[in-house]
Design a protein around this motif. Structure first.
Motif, PDB file in Angstrom:
ATOM      1  N   ASP A   1       0.857  -1.178   0.000  1.00 39.66           N
ATOM      2  CA  ASP A   1       0.000   0.000   0.000  1.00 39.66           C
ATOM      3  C   ASP A   1       0.898   1.234   0.000  1.00 39.66           C
TER       4      ASP A   1
ATOM      5  N   GLU B   1       0.182   4.311  -0.124  1.00 44.97           N
ATOM      6  CA  GLU B   1      -0.294   5.434   0.690  1.00 44.97           C
ATOM      7  C   GLU B   1       0.175   5.339   2.132  1.00 44.97           C
ATOM      8  N   SER B   2       0.290   4.125   2.657  1.00 46.63           N
ATOM      9  CA  SER B   2       0.752   3.947   4.039  1.00 46.63           C
ATOM     10  C   SER B   2       2.216   3.518   4.118  1.00 46.63           C
TER      11      SER B   2
END
Length: 148
Positions: free
Chosen positions: A102, A104-105
């Motif tokens: 992921d 985004e994280s």
């Protein structure tokens, strides 16, 4: 003897379409559930699927960096082309025991992927026994993607 050979040939021909439609045919271009990116899933070289970020919705996708990556060397690399899916094992009707990244994280999670009967792709990211699913849709290879 000819009957045995014909029976084997017929069994092989009948089994081939079932194998193609058993949930493990995940290769191709897939738009993620949010519509913000397209992931290309191809053979890792050993028959298992690997996914790389093919395109993203951004004004300047080539300049987007993997800035949330905990590895300092990767955090300065372009996001396009980065590895999103890897390490899967073949199960009866799906791929499991893999990883999904992921961006985004900056975190990776256990993952399972399976092509559904309607042609969409179910992608699960898991922490322990808890999983969250997304439905990805196939992208026609001739259709322009997010940053083209």
């Amino acid at each position: 003897m000819k009957r045995i050979a014909l029976a084997l040939a017929a069994t092989t021909l009948l089994a081939s379409p079932a194998l193609a439609e058993d949930g493990k045919d995940v290769f191709g271009l897939w738009q993620v559930g949010s519509g913000s990116a397209v992931v290309k899933i191809a053979d890792c070289g050993d028959g298992t699927p690997c996914g790389t970020l093919h395109s993203i919705n951004s004004e300047n996708p080539e300049a987007a960096l993997d800035s949330n990556n905990p590895d300092p060397d990767l955090a300065t690399k372009p996001l396009l082309g980065s590895r999103m899916l890897w390490g899967f094992e073949e199960k009866s009707k799906r791929w499991s025991s893999g990883k999904i990244y992921d961006a985004e994280s900056g975190k990776s999670y256990k993952s399972k992927i399976k092509k559904l009967e309607d042609g969409t792709l179910e992608v699960k990211g898991c922490v322990g026994p808890f999983c969250q699913s997304q439905i990805w849709t196939a992208v026609d290879k001739d259709q322009p993607t997010a940053n083209q």
